[in-house]
Design a protein around this motif. Sequence first.
Motif, PDB file in Angstrom:
ATOM      1  N   LYS A 191     -11.472 -18.375  -9.168  1.00  0.00           N
ATOM      2  CA  LYS A 191     -10.741 -19.182 -10.132  1.00  0.00           C
ATOM      3  C   LYS A 191     -10.654 -20.647  -9.708  1.00  0.00           C
ATOM      4  N   GLY A 192     -11.269 -20.981  -8.583  1.00  0.00           N
ATOM      5  CA  GLY A 192     -11.369 -22.374  -8.185  1.00  0.00           C
ATOM      6  C   GLY A 192     -10.243 -22.917  -7.331  1.00  0.00           C
ATOM      7  N   TYR A 193      -9.381 -22.054  -6.814  1.00  0.00           N
ATOM      8  CA  TYR A 193      -8.277 -22.520  -5.979  1.00  0.00           C
ATOM      9  C   TYR A 193      -8.711 -22.622  -4.518  1.00  0.00           C
ATOM     10  N   LYS A 194      -8.057 -23.529  -3.794  1.00  0.00           N
ATOM     11  CA  LYS A 194      -8.510 -23.849  -2.444  1.00  0.00           C
ATOM     12  C   LYS A 194      -7.534 -23.420  -1.353  1.00  0.00           C
ATOM     13  N   ILE A 195      -6.294 -23.150  -1.705  1.00  0.00           N
ATOM     14  CA  ILE A 195      -5.275 -22.846  -0.699  1.00  0.00           C
ATOM     15  C   ILE A 195      -4.449 -21.640  -1.122  1.00  0.00           C
ATOM     16  N   SER A 196      -4.186 -20.756  -0.189  1.00  0.00           N
ATOM     17  CA  SER A 196      -3.308 -19.608  -0.421  1.00  0.00           C
ATOM     18  C   SER A 196      -2.104 -19.714   0.505  1.00  0.00           C
ATOM     19  N   TYR A 197      -0.903 -19.573  -0.085  1.00  0.00           N
ATOM     20  CA  TYR A 197       0.331 -19.535   0.693  1.00  0.00           C
ATOM     21  C   TYR A 197       0.901 -18.117   0.649  1.00  0.00           C
ATOM     22  N   LEU A 198       1.658 -17.773   1.671  1.00  0.00           N
ATOM     23  CA  LEU A 198       2.421 -16.530   1.678  1.00  0.00           C
ATOM     24  C   LEU A 198       3.557 -16.701   2.672  1.00  0.00           C
ATOM     25  N   SER A 199       4.466 -15.755   2.693  1.00  0.00           N
ATOM     26  CA  SER A 199       5.524 -15.758   3.699  1.00  0.00           C
ATOM     27  C   SER A 199       5.784 -14.340   4.151  1.00  0.00           C
TER      28      SER A 199
ATOM     29  N   ILE B   5       0.856  -1.179   0.000  1.00  0.00           N
ATOM     30  CA  ILE B   5       0.000   0.000   0.000  1.00  0.00           C
ATOM     31  C   ILE B   5       0.893   1.230   0.000  1.00  0.00           C
ATOM     32  N   LYS B   6       0.570   2.215  -0.821  1.00  0.00           N
ATOM     33  CA  LYS B   6       1.338   3.454  -0.875  1.00  0.00           C
ATOM     34  C   LYS B   6       1.417   4.059   0.520  1.00  0.00           C
ATOM     35  N   SER B   7       2.587   4.561   0.869  1.00  0.00           N
ATOM     36  CA  SER B   7       2.871   4.956   2.250  1.00  0.00           C
ATOM     37  C   SER B   7       1.841   5.913   2.851  1.00  0.00           C
ATOM     38  N   LYS B   8       1.385   6.898   2.100  1.00  0.00           N
ATOM     39  CA  LYS B   8       0.469   7.893   2.675  1.00  0.00           C
ATOM     40  C   LYS B   8      -0.932   7.344   2.914  1.00  0.00           C
ATOM     41  N   TYR B   9      -1.214   6.141   2.403  1.00  0.00           N
ATOM     42  CA  TYR B   9      -2.534   5.539   2.583  1.00  0.00           C
ATOM     43  C   TYR B   9      -2.520   4.379   3.574  1.00  0.00           C
ATOM     44  N   ARG B  10      -1.382   4.133   4.201  1.00  0.00           N
ATOM     45  CA  ARG B  10      -1.297   3.029   5.151  1.00  0.00           C
ATOM     46  C   ARG B  10      -2.026   3.361   6.459  1.00  0.00           C
ATOM     47  N   GLY B  11      -2.471   2.317   7.128  1.00  0.00           N
ATOM     48  CA  GLY B  11      -3.162   2.504   8.395  1.00  0.00           C
ATOM     49  C   GLY B  11      -4.603   2.935   8.254  1.00  0.00           C
ATOM     50  N   LYS B  12      -5.159   2.843   7.034  1.00  0.00           N
ATOM     51  CA  LYS B  12      -6.532   3.277   6.779  1.00  0.00           C
ATOM     52  C   LYS B  12      -7.447   2.124   6.372  1.00  0.00           C
ATOM     53  N   GLY B  13      -6.953   0.909   6.469  1.00  0.00           N
ATOM     54  CA  GLY B  13      -7.761  -0.258   6.134  1.00  0.00           C
ATOM     55  C   GLY B  13      -7.675  -0.710   4.691  1.00  0.00           C
ATOM     56  N   TYR B  14      -6.854  -0.024   3.869  1.00  0.00           N
ATOM     57  CA  TYR B  14      -6.759  -0.404   2.456  1.00  0.00           C
ATOM     58  C   TYR B  14      -6.066  -1.756   2.277  1.00  0.00           C
ATOM     59  N   GLY B  15      -5.111  -2.063   3.153  1.00  0.00           N
ATOM     60  CA  GLY B  15      -4.436  -3.355   3.067  1.00  0.00           C
ATOM     61  C   GLY B  15      -5.412  -4.509   3.242  1.00  0.00           C
ATOM     62  N   LYS B  16      -6.357  -4.355   4.153  1.00  0.00           N
ATOM     63  CA  LYS B  16      -7.378  -5.380   4.367  1.00  0.00           C
ATOM     64  C   LYS B  16      -8.249  -5.552   3.132  1.00  0.00           C
ATOM     65  N   LEU B  17      -8.661  -4.434   2.525  1.00  0.00           N
ATOM     66  CA  LEU B  17      -9.485  -4.501   1.316  1.00  0.00           C
ATOM     67  C   LEU B  17      -8.736  -5.186   0.177  1.00  0.00           C
ATOM     68  N   LEU B  18      -7.449  -4.904   0.068  1.00  0.00           N
ATOM     69  CA  LEU B  18      -6.625  -5.506  -0.980  1.00  0.00           C
ATOM     70  C   LEU B  18      -6.537  -7.018  -0.789  1.00  0.00           C
ATOM     71  N   MET B  19      -6.321  -7.447   0.444  1.00  0.00           N
ATOM     72  CA  MET B  19      -6.254  -8.876   0.733  1.00  0.00           C
ATOM     73  C   MET B  19      -7.587  -9.568   0.440  1.00  0.00           C
ATOM     74  N   ILE B  20      -8.671  -8.951   0.830  1.00  0.00           N
ATOM     75  CA  ILE B  20      -9.996  -9.532   0.590  1.00  0.00           C
ATOM     76  C   ILE B  20     -10.238  -9.722  -0.901  1.00  0.00           C
ATOM     77  N   GLU B  21      -9.857  -8.723  -1.695  1.00  0.00           N
ATOM     78  CA  GLU B  21     -10.034  -8.828  -3.144  1.00  0.00           C
ATOM     79  C   GLU B  21      -9.163  -9.944  -3.716  1.00  0.00           C
TER      80      GLU B  21
ATOM     81  N   HIS C 108      -8.152 -12.684  -2.202  1.00  0.00           N
ATOM     82  CA  HIS C 108      -8.763 -13.962  -1.845  1.00  0.00           C
ATOM     83  C   HIS C 108     -10.016 -14.243  -2.675  1.00  0.00           C
ATOM     84  N   LYS C 109     -10.770 -13.203  -2.966  1.00  0.00           N
ATOM     85  CA  LYS C 109     -11.983 -13.362  -3.767  1.00  0.00           C
ATOM     86  C   LYS C 109     -11.632 -13.877  -5.166  1.00  0.00           C
ATOM     87  N   ILE C 110     -10.573 -13.349  -5.745  1.00  0.00           N
ATOM     88  CA  ILE C 110     -10.129 -13.791  -7.069  1.00  0.00           C
ATOM     89  C   ILE C 110      -9.685 -15.249  -7.030  1.00  0.00           C
TER      90      ILE C 110
END
Length: 204
Positions: free
Chosen positions: A115-123, A91-107, A109-111
């Motif tokens: 597309k029919g995938y069942k598992i998401s990995y990250l590190s 998230i662009k620095s000036k927009y952090r801490g406003k909940g945009y990161g959560k919205l981005l993650m939700i989108e 996961h929705k994609i």
Amino acid sequence: MISFSYIHNDNKYIEELIKLLNSQWPRSEYSRKASIEKSNDNFPFYLIMKLKNDELTVEETEEVIGCLTISTVLNNDKDSNVSLLLENVLIKSKYRGKGYGKLLMIEGHKIMKKKGYKISYLSTNDKQEFYKTFGYIECDPISTSNFSSCISSNSSGSSSISKEKNEDNIDDSEKVSNLLRIFGGNSKLKKTNTNLVWMKLNLE
């Protein structure tokens, strides 16, 4: 108002995306663009998050304020045909801490689900608690993806995974490895960063 699009369907924002990524992980524009141009509907792809901004010109009414990448997992375990890897959450620095990161993650996961995938990995190095709010749990490391990333932590409120290294600070062997990654090398080496924590989410 927030909107989302794939960068390959909205390529007028490529330069803006490059600037956003380089603000967090400096890298040559050429290498960055080569990586972005791999984006396609069937993975890997860059998802960009745009915000309608009345301060912009009539021609450019939306600003890119965030991005992430999703790519296929190339390991040969039982989950490889149903799992994806989430990377480069930013998230662009000036927009952090406003909940945009959560919205981005939700989108993102929705994609994945659509597309029919069942598992998401990250590190992540230090944002486990953020990811746990989405249901991620710690797991064993997996092999690299089509984007084949090197991991770095993000100073934003929503952690980040990046394939970006400062190429001026690595030796020639690592530069060759990075070129293979950028242009589709399918390395199956596991990450060796001792501070790195792998996490897994069941999308069902």
